[in-house]
Design an enzyme around this catalytic site. Structure first.
Site, PDB file in Angstrom:
ATOM      1  CG  HIS A 282     -12.005  -7.303   5.531  1.00 65.86           C
ATOM      2  ND1 HIS A 282     -11.066  -7.873   6.347  1.00 65.86           N
ATOM      3  CD2 HIS A 282     -11.653  -7.638   4.265  1.00 65.86           C
ATOM      4  CE1 HIS A 282     -10.189  -8.534   5.607  1.00 65.86           C
ATOM      5  NE2 HIS A 282     -10.529  -8.399   4.335  1.00 65.86           N
TER       6      HIS A 282
ATOM      7  CD  GLU B 272      -1.832  -2.401   1.124  1.00 65.67           C
ATOM      8  OE1 GLU B 272      -0.730  -2.734   1.621  1.00 65.67           O
ATOM      9  OE2 GLU B 272      -2.659  -3.235   0.714  1.00 65.67           O
TER      10      GLU B 272
END
Ligand SMILES: Cc1ncc(C[n+]2csc(CCOP(=O)(O)OP(=O)(O)O)c2C)c(N)n1
Lengths: 359, 326
Positions: B131, B62
């Site tokens: 999530h 990322e």
């Protein structure tokens, strides 16, 4: 750590040229004198930074002393259309890119957090977060390749930075996308007080192989070797052959920054060992032995450096303080309601003092 | 005819497609966004039509994705980055906060970083750990970033177009539990400004302010309250930074009561900022303290507990009751 037999060296500490099967020294009288001038000015300008900090004109200065050959070698290998993503100690490369040193001083004076237009000289802002810029360089290089443009990208970082995830991510992105980027690591042996043995178990240049591109170690105090190796790596990049890691094996002779005290963590023997490898002394020895420069030349270099340093000092002292309203300048390109509101409040608050003084 | 009915994810997809057609400098980057079309299929079909040079499957890194997007933006591209899930943005948080947000100011405005960071966020889909998070306050606190979140397909389409057109970095929070909700999208009509709040339902007794996934909950609450004779106004804030305080003020001056609803923890959340400012602006209009409804100061809970954690109809209506009781 000591450099191994693979280290590329073209000019010995004694000022003698040595041949190398792959890399060749570019030696002409003019060229060598220019490299000497560049290094001398870098050293003088850097010394001025240290002095100005001691005099309270700068908040901090990271000195490049000892790293002149690495930086001038890399800096003079660049073409105009190459782009550089520096760390925070790369003053000599900034000079090669014709960046006004006043910008560098002003940043460490606290007038700005950067303050120059990176696109004007193809020299990005200094990056203080260790290793971040290697990713920016890689992305920029990916864009260069997409554009079909010719330029390559050079990014500089220290040995300590190689421990950061971002640098490994940059190596990997560069390899995966075959980006035209040269990773120029100045291994100056120390990351503040932590030596190489706290950063790595393998010689740094060998890391590149694991990512799938070449790594080369070069004598970082040998300007001719740094120039030759960087030139070839940039050419590889421009030719579409992808990234290269260069480990310039050098030494930071001064403190990490003006707030550091190296006496607490390293010994004088080490310093003396590296003093004998001084990057300027060996070029001077070569110039003298070839009869390409005499006392008058070196005296002239010194005089010019003094003149420039003195002008720089004056210019810095005459630098205006930034207006307080600058806090709100350029936070957003398209503006932001909160910033507008706070700017107005701030201006009104400031004006309230002026009004009172006027009364 | 330019009006179609689309699920929110498909509206985003159409929006990205249009932006890429209009401007060859727009690039998409992220994990699995190519052949797979992203884990939520937001980039479905774009790889096929625009090629791997513009829909870039990246290594799983990322910080690398955002860091290289910065470099591409410096080179003149307009990267739209997908972070696969909210909980995985943190390896990139360094690049976003220390680099992306500040570089424009550091260069005295000489460089622009038109980078959009798309993050599917929020809970309600029964997902595993990491999530279901709502990190908007962490980004809104950082000067140099803009933070927006659409609540319906039409806004998803237009706000994405506007975010990509913006010369500032935009954190684009996609309410993942609304990806499959359908709505009308008029691709021909000029939209409201990216950072303007909009009245989603008019009312006169109290204002419910929300954004992203909570707008629908508030609309449902307003419908339920109407059955009891209460008229609630629902304000869709749409943008967290900048935040349209004028719109909130206008609504509160009319209704005199405000309840802010978001999924993120209440403590130091965006509701606190809104409450403070509205108290300052509307002190003499308010009939009750500004109330907040949101998540608890706990890690996002396991899926079997998320309905307790997330503000639902009952908790919103309970806050409405409390406000009206003053
Ligand atoms: C992410 C991050 N962590 C810590 C620091 C503090 N810091 C500044 S310089 C430095 C050492 C860096 O060493 P190296 O990469 O070898 O570069 P050098 O200073 O020797 O040129 C540290 C730890 C920082 N600037 N950024």
């Amino acid at each position: 750590m000591t450099p191994d037999a693979d280290t590329v060296q073209l000019l010995t500490p004694e000022g003698e040229l040595v041949s190398h099967p792959e890399y060749h020294a570019e030696v002409s009288a003019d060229g060598l004198r220019e490299l000497y001038r560049d290094m001398a000015w870098s050293r003088r300008m850097d010394g001025e930074g240290v002095t100005l900090q001691r005099q309270g004109e700068l908040g901090l200065w990271p000195s490049l002393l000892g790293q002149e050959a690495a930086q001038i070698g890399a800096g003079r290998a660049l073409r105009d259309d190459d782009y550089v993503f520096p760390s925070y100690r790369d003053h000599a490369i900034a000079l090669c890119r014709d960046v006004d040193p006043l910008h560098l001083l002003r940043m460490f004076r606290g007038v700005s957090n950067g303050g120059w237009d990176p696109a004007e000289k193809n020299f990005h802002l200094y990056t203080l977060v260790i290793g971040s810029q290697t990713l920016h360089a890689t992305g920029y290089a990916m864009g260069t390749a997409k554009d079909g443009a010719e330029g390559a990208v050079l990014t500089c970082f220290g040995d300590g930075a190689t421990s950061q995830g971002d640098v490994s991510e940059a190596f990997n992105f560069a390899a995966v996308y075959n980006a035209p980027v040269v990773f120029f690591c100045q291994n100056n042996q120390w990351a503040i007080s932590e030596g190489n043995e706290r950063q790595t178990r393998v010689p740094l240049y060998q890391r590149a192989r694991g990512f799938g591109f070449p790594g080369i170690r070069v004598d970082g105090n040998d300007v001719l070797a740094c120039l030759a190796v960087t030139k070839q790596a940039l050419e590889r990049a421009r030719a579409g052959e992808g990234p290269t890691l260069i480990e310039a094996f050098t030494y930071r002779m001064g403190a990490h920054t003006t707030s550091d005290d190296p006496i607490r963590y390293r010994d004088s023997e080490e310093l003396e060992h590296w003093r004998a490898k001084d990057p300027l002394a060996r070029v001077r020895a070569l110039l003298e032995s070839r009869g390409w420069a005499d006392e008058a030349f070196f005296a002239d270099v010194d005089t010019r450096c003094e003149e420039r340093a003195s002008r720089l000092r004056t210019d810095l002292r005459e630098t205006a303080e930034p207006p307080p309203g600058n806090i709100f300048a350029h936070v957003y390109a398209d503006g932001h309601a909160l910033v507008d509101e706070e700017r107005a409040d701030f201006a009104a608050y400031q004006a309230s003092f002026t009004d009172r003084e006027a009364k | 005819m330019t009006v179609t009915t689309l699920p929110l994810a498909k509206a985003l997809n159409e929006s990205l497609r249009k932006a890429m057609e209009d401007d060859p400098k727009v690039l998409l980057m992220g994990e699995d966004i190519g052949r797979l079309g992203g884990v939520f299929r937001v980039t479905d079909g774009l790889h096929k039509d625009f090629g791997e040079g513009r829909v870039i499957d990246t290594p799983l890194a990322e910080s690398g994705i955002v860091g290289t997007a910065i470099g591409l933006a410096l080179r003149g591209y307009r990267p739209v980055v997908e972070i696969q899930f909210d909980g995985f943005v943190f390896p990139a948080y360094d690049q976003i906060v220390t680099q992306l947000a500040k570089m424009h100011a550091r260069a005295l405005g000489k460089i622009k970083l038109p980078v959009v960071i798309r993050i599917p966020y929020g809970g309600g889909i029964g997902a595993v750990e990491h999530h279901s998070e709502s990190p908007e306050a962490l980004f809104a606190h950082v000067a140099g970033l803009k933070v927006v979140s659409p609540s319906n397909p039409s806004d998803a389409y237009w706000m994405m177009r506007q975010a990509i057109a913006s010369d500032d970095p935009v954190i684009f929070l996609e309410p993942k539990r609304r990806y499959w909700d359908k709505g009308e999208v008029d691709t021909g009509t000029a939209p409201a400004s990216l950072h303007a709040a909009q009245v989603a339902r008019e009312g006169s007794d109290l204002t419910l302010a929300a954004y992203g996934p909570m707008v629908k909950v508030c609309l449902d609450a307003a419908a339920a309250a109407a059955a009891e004779g209460r008229s609630l106004e629902v304000l869709d804030l749409r943008s967290v930074s900048p935040l349209d305080f004028d719109a909130v003020q206008t609504s509160v001056q009319k209704t005199r009561r405000l309840v802010i609803v978001h999924e993120a923890p209440v403590f130091f959340g965006s509701g606190a900022e809104i409450a403070a400012r509205i108290t300052e602006r509307c002190f003499y209009h308010l009939e009750a303290p500004v109330l907040r409804v949101g998540g608890y100061h706990s890690p996002y809970p396991p899926a079997r507990l998320e309905q307790e954690y997330l503000p639902g109809l009952d908790r919103v209506l309970d806050a409405v009751d409390r406000s009206l009781a003053y």
